[in-house]
Motif scaffolding. Structure first.
Motif, PDB file in Angstrom:
ATOM      1  N   UNK A 104       5.994   0.763  -3.280  1.00 11.96           N
ATOM      2  CA  UNK A 104       5.706   0.872  -1.852  1.00 11.96           C
ATOM      3  C   UNK A 104       5.710  -0.502  -1.190  1.00 11.96           C
ATOM      4  N   UNK A 105       5.125  -1.502  -1.874  1.00 14.18           N
ATOM      5  CA  UNK A 105       5.112  -2.867  -1.335  1.00 14.18           C
ATOM      6  C   UNK A 105       6.521  -3.414  -1.206  1.00 14.18           C
ATOM      7  N   UNK A 106       7.342  -3.170  -2.220  1.00 14.46           N
ATOM      8  CA  UNK A 106       8.729  -3.635  -2.182  1.00 14.46           C
ATOM      9  C   UNK A 106       9.500  -2.994  -1.036  1.00 14.46           C
ATOM     10  N   UNK A 107       9.257  -1.712  -0.796  1.00 14.64           N
ATOM     11  CA  UNK A 107       9.956  -1.003   0.280  1.00 14.64           C
ATOM     12  C   UNK A 107       9.535  -1.537   1.649  1.00 14.64           C
ATOM     13  N   UNK A 108       8.227  -1.610   1.879  1.00 15.44           N
ATOM     14  CA  UNK A 108       7.711  -2.002   3.195  1.00 15.44           C
ATOM     15  C   UNK A 108       8.078  -3.440   3.542  1.00 15.44           C
ATOM     16  N   UNK A 109       8.085  -4.317   2.554  1.00 15.69           N
ATOM     17  CA  UNK A 109       8.392  -5.725   2.832  1.00 15.69           C
ATOM     18  C   UNK A 109       9.885  -5.968   3.026  1.00 15.69           C
TER      19      UNK A 109
END
Length: 350
Positions: free
Chosen positions: A144-149
């Motif tokens: 999720x962090x990789x996607x949002x960033x």
């Protein structure tokens, strides 16, 4: 049992959404196909099912690790700022998202359905449940962090089912899009496989205790698979009637209600389990609260799904009531049977 049915339908329609990026066929065709394929694998037996599941999980986790590493290496300027609380939506949206996401974690419940196949359930169950939840949390947070960033939030909102694959493009290009699409296919396929296995075992055990018709416990061609075919047939009904977004909300809402009931039931046998009261009650209250929030969301955004969930819930209670009345069985009688039920065979086991 119906919660499992709805959830398998969710996984199957999710599989169809990504399969369409490779071969353009109607999504319903892909969804029906994956259900039938893993029905066949489960029919062949638990060993075949287990091997298929292990291979799929290893490949998909490896792909996700590559995606997360590449995403953090190619982190764009300003990407971290998107994680700031200033960019968060309101509390209702956060709790609604948490409610929808619950279905992604409910797989830990399948572990208990496989207890009869464990060498030492007392030792292995706890390790498996806590370990699976911890690993899932780490993977979800990193992905999720990789996607949002890597993808602006306003872009993410319009991507729908392909959000994860699109998020791989900045760091891995078009090859990354395809790679993540493969991971999504494997992930949803393994979920269909495992949940078919678990739900069929649940139905078998309930039928053994007299809570479901004998058809769920009947042999075909020398195998305990009639319940598997009934389960698959019911899944196909949901696949063909409801869209992915509707099924996702229905699946999460159903399981939130189920696990709140599990926790409330746990309070009645706390003397046997030795559990502390406050974590059990906190779990029950949290599940019920998220259930209410999610149902409100369904009523305001997808009333058809809310109606379908209500009909399914009412139908479950009605079926159980009619079945007990016609068979003369009571829940207390089922629980106090003196003859221990044999360990449930795995689908396809001889």
């Amino acid at each position: 049992y119906f919660s499992y049915i709805i959830t398998i339908a969710l996984y199957a329609t999710g599989f169809a959404a990504y399969a369409g990026t490779f071969v353009h066929l109607p999504s319903k065709v892909w969804a029906v196909g994956v259900v039938l394929a893993f029905t066949a694998i489960n029919f062949l037996g638990s060993r075949t099912m287990g091997r298929a599941e292990s291979v799929i999980v290893i490949i998909k986790v490896a792909i996700l690790i590559v995606f997360v590493a590449a995403a953090f290496i190619a982190l764009p300027r300003g990407g971290v700022a998107r994680l700031s609380p200033a960019a968060w939506p309101g509390p209702l949206a956060i709790f609604t998202g948490a409610g929808v996401l619950f279905v992604g974690y409910e797989g830990f419940g399948l572990i208990t359905n496989a207890a009869a196949n464990m060498a030492s359930p007392k030792r292995e169950l706890g390790r498996a449940i806590y370990g699976s939840v911890a690993i899932a949390i780490v993977i979800y947070v990193l992905v999720a962090t990789a996607v949002v960033t890597n993808v602006p939030l306003n872009v993410l909102k319009g991507l729908g089912d392909s959000a994860l694959a699109v998020a791989a493009r900045p760091s891995l290009g078009q090859a990354g899009f395809r790679l993540i699409a493969v991971a999504a296919l494997l992930s949803t396929a393994s979920a269909v496989n495992a949940t078919l296995f678990g739900s069929t075992n649940v139905a078998y055990q309930i039928a053994k205790n007299g809570g479901l018709p004998p058809a769920f416990d009947r042999k075909l061609w020398g195998r305990d698979v009639e319940g598997l075919f009934i389960t698959s047939g019911l899944v196909l009904v949901f696949v063909l009637i409801f869209p992915l977004s509707a099924v996702a909300s229905m699946g999460s809402a159903a399981f939130l209600l189920v696990y709140s009931a599990v926790n409330i039931g746990h309070m009645r046998i706390r003397a046997q389990t030795g559990a502390k009261a406050w974590p059990v009650m906190a779990s029950a209250v949290t599940c019920l609260s998220l259930f209410v929030v999610l149902v409100y969301h369904m009523i305001t955004t997808a009333p058809t799904s809310a109606i379908a969930l209500a009909v399914t819930l009412a139908g479950s209670f009605l079926f159980e009531s009619v079945y007990r009345h016609t068979t003369g069985r009571t829940f207390r009688e089922i629980l106090t049977q003196t003859d221990p039920a044999p360990a449930p065979p795995t689908p396809g086991a001889r």
